[in-house]
Scaffold this active site. Structure first.
Site, mmCIF file in Angstrom:
data_model
loop_
_atom_site.group_PDB
_atom_site.id
_atom_site.type_symbol
_atom_site.label_atom_id
_atom_site.label_comp_id
_atom_site.label_asym_id
_atom_site.label_seq_id
_atom_site.Cartn_x
_atom_site.Cartn_y
_atom_site.Cartn_z
ATOM 1 N N ASP A 25 -4.005 -5.018 -22.215
ATOM 2 C CA ASP A 25 -4.921 -4.516 -21.190
ATOM 3 C C ASP A 25 -6.139 -5.433 -21.085
ATOM 4 O O ASP A 25 -6.526 -6.065 -22.067
ATOM 5 C CB ASP A 25 -5.342 -3.081 -21.573
ATOM 6 N N ARG A 38 -8.327 -11.034 -9.753
ATOM 7 C CA ARG A 38 -7.611 -10.379 -10.864
ATOM 8 C C ARG A 38 -6.356 -11.149 -11.271
ATOM 9 O O ARG A 38 -5.957 -11.157 -12.431
ATOM 10 C CB ARG A 38 -7.169 -8.964 -10.441
ATOM 11 N N HIS A 42 -4.249 -12.232 -14.871
ATOM 12 C CA HIS A 42 -2.836 -12.077 -15.259
ATOM 13 C C HIS A 42 -2.232 -13.432 -15.647
ATOM 14 O O HIS A 42 -1.421 -13.514 -16.566
ATOM 15 C CB HIS A 42 -2.026 -11.456 -14.108
ATOM 16 N N SER A 70 3.936 -1.029 -15.966
ATOM 17 C CA SER A 70 4.248 0.404 -16.119
ATOM 18 C C SER A 70 4.799 0.991 -14.822
ATOM 19 O O SER A 70 4.660 0.388 -13.751
ATOM 20 C CB SER A 70 2.982 1.165 -16.522
ATOM 21 N N THR A 71 5.381 2.189 -14.927
ATOM 22 C CA THR A 71 5.874 2.864 -13.720
ATOM 23 C C THR A 71 4.706 3.096 -12.748
ATOM 24 O O THR A 71 4.890 3.111 -11.538
ATOM 25 C CB THR A 71 6.533 4.224 -14.083
ATOM 26 N N ASN A 73 2.122 1.069 -12.393
ATOM 27 C CA ASN A 73 1.610 -0.200 -11.843
ATOM 28 C C ASN A 73 2.151 -0.511 -10.445
ATOM 29 O O ASN A 73 1.566 -1.318 -9.720
ATOM 30 C CB ASN A 73 1.913 -1.378 -12.778
ATOM 31 N N ARG A 193 -3.740 -1.953 -28.890
ATOM 32 C CA ARG A 193 -4.169 -1.931 -27.491
ATOM 33 C C ARG A 193 -5.408 -2.795 -27.349
ATOM 34 O O ARG A 193 -6.379 -2.622 -28.098
ATOM 35 C CB ARG A 193 -4.474 -0.504 -27.023
ATOM 36 N N ARG A 199 -6.275 5.112 -25.379
ATOM 37 C CA ARG A 199 -5.191 5.955 -24.850
ATOM 38 C C ARG A 199 -3.872 5.219 -24.896
ATOM 39 O O ARG A 199 -3.818 3.993 -25.007
ATOM 40 C CB ARG A 199 -5.476 6.461 -23.431
HETATM 41 C C1 FPP Z 1 -3.307 -4.827 -17.772
HETATM 42 O O1 FPP Z 1 -4.493 -5.434 -17.350
HETATM 43 C C2 FPP Z 1 -2.194 -5.747 -17.693
HETATM 44 C C3 FPP Z 1 -1.130 -5.574 -16.869
HETATM 45 C C4 FPP Z 1 -0.992 -4.423 -15.987
HETATM 46 C C5 FPP Z 1 -0.035 -6.533 -16.803
HETATM 47 C C6 FPP Z 1 0.240 -7.344 -18.012
HETATM 48 C C7 FPP Z 1 0.825 -8.605 -17.551
HETATM 49 C C8 FPP Z 1 0.655 -9.819 -18.121
HETATM 50 C C9 FPP Z 1 -0.041 -9.998 -19.406
HETATM 51 C C10 FPP Z 1 1.145 -11.064 -17.476
HETATM 52 C C11 FPP Z 1 2.600 -11.140 -17.175
HETATM 53 C C12 FPP Z 1 3.486 -10.686 -18.256
HETATM 54 C C13 FPP Z 1 4.444 -11.431 -18.867
HETATM 55 C C14 FPP Z 1 5.325 -10.797 -19.861
HETATM 56 C C15 FPP Z 1 4.643 -12.851 -18.593
HETATM 57 P P1 FPP Z 1 -5.289 -4.760 -16.160
HETATM 58 O O2 FPP Z 1 -4.941 -5.501 -14.920
HETATM 59 O O3 FPP Z 1 -5.034 -3.296 -16.090
HETATM 60 O O4 FPP Z 1 -6.748 -5.050 -16.614
HETATM 61 P P2 FPP Z 1 -8.048 -4.180 -16.283
HETATM 62 O O5 FPP Z 1 -7.850 -2.845 -16.948
HETATM 63 O O6 FPP Z 1 -9.140 -4.977 -16.906
HETATM 64 O O7 FPP Z 1 -8.160 -4.098 -14.798
#
Ligand code: FPP
Length: 256
Positions: A25, A38, A42, A70-71, A73, A193, A199
């Site tokens: 996260d 954002r 990633h 996640s589902t 997302n 986490r 959570r």
């Molecule tokens: C949460 O950060 C992260 C995700 C929803 C996606 C995780 C994906 C990656 C690490 C990159 C691609 C994955 C692979 C396996 C190559 P957030 O966007 O919710 O962060 P925030 O809470 O700060 O907004």
């Protein structure tokens, strides 16, 4: 394989968690802090994925699960969902040789059928190619949600009851575990986490019954091998009792 550092030597190879799961996260916040889009977060997060998979393999972790999508997302802006799918596809294709070279076996946990067809194809290719690797299992949780997983498992069990294959009173905890995406896998010993939220966010709620939890404020793109090792050292110092009392107490509970 990377040579041991002083820090690695503080780890007891006999007491490594068999299964580490990570809720990655903080990509968005990492980007926001730098006034970036954002998606840049990633992208940087993908690089962290690569380094932590390598570290886990080198340290001798048997199974690593990464909560990648996640589902819930799917409800993010389409442009962000698309960018995440591009990064996933890139990982599935570009890491294939590396996974083979390091003996890593890839599994996908989640609703594969919901993923775009090209991702399904690349995922299947990598899963099939790596299926006999014995070094480490890497589980990517994609379109994964614990409630959906439990719901699908219960539907399957209900069908078996309807077909007369089992009786309701014969359902055991093992049978429920065997109807989840994680069937035949050990429950996570440690769930990490990043980015400070306390959570589970619909992640492995059945499997986490006795998992040790570790929350770090570090945002996923900033997470390093060094911090990962510190968390593993912390895990090794914990006293896991699984609801029981320590061996040093007698049967009536009084200290010996
Ligand atoms: C949460 O950060 C992260 C995700 C929803 C996606 C995780 C994906 C990656 C690490 C990159 C691609 C994955 C692979 C396996 C190559 P957030 O966007 O919710 O962060 P925030 O809470 O700060 O907004």
């Amino acid at each position: 394989m990377k040579s041991d550092t002083r820090q690695d030597l503080r780890l007891n190879p006999e007491k490594l968690p068999a299964h580490v799961a990570i809720i990655m996260d903080g990509n968005g916040r990492w980007a926001k802090k730098r006034l970036m889009n954002r998606i840049k977060g990633h992208e940087k997060g993908s690089k962290t994925v690569r380094s932590i998979v390598t570290a886990a393999r080198e340290l001798g972790i048997g199974m690593l699960t990464l909560y990648a999508f996640s589902t819930e997302n799917w409800a993010r802006p389409q442009v962000e969902v698309k960018a995440l799918m591009v990064l996933l596809k890139r990982f599935l294709v570009s890491e294939r040789d590396e996974l083979m070279a390091r003996g890593v076996r890839l599994n996908i946990l989640g609703q594969m059928e919901k993923l775009p067809e090209d991702i399904q194809e690349e995922a299947e290719k990598t899963v099939t190619l790596t299926q006999n690797n014995q070094g480490m299992a890497l589980n990517l949780a994609l379109s994964y949600g614990s409630r959906q997983e439990i719901c699908a498992g219960m539907q399957a069990l209900a069908r078996e009851i309807k077909a007369g294959q089992i009786q309701p009173h014969e359902i055991t905890e093992e049978m429920i575990s065997d109807h989840l995406y994680t069937r035949q896998m050990p429950d996570p010993d440690l769930i990490i986490r990043t980015s400070g939220e306390f959570r589970l966010s619909n992640f492995m709620m059945w499997q986490a019954a006795y998992s040790e939890l570790f929350i770090t404020d570090t945002l996923w793109p900033d997470f390093t091998r060094e911090e990962f090792i510190e968390i593993l050292i912390n895990f090794q110092e914990r006293d896991r009792r699984f609801g029981k009392v320590k061996c040093s107490t007698s049967n009536d509970g009084s200290p010996q």
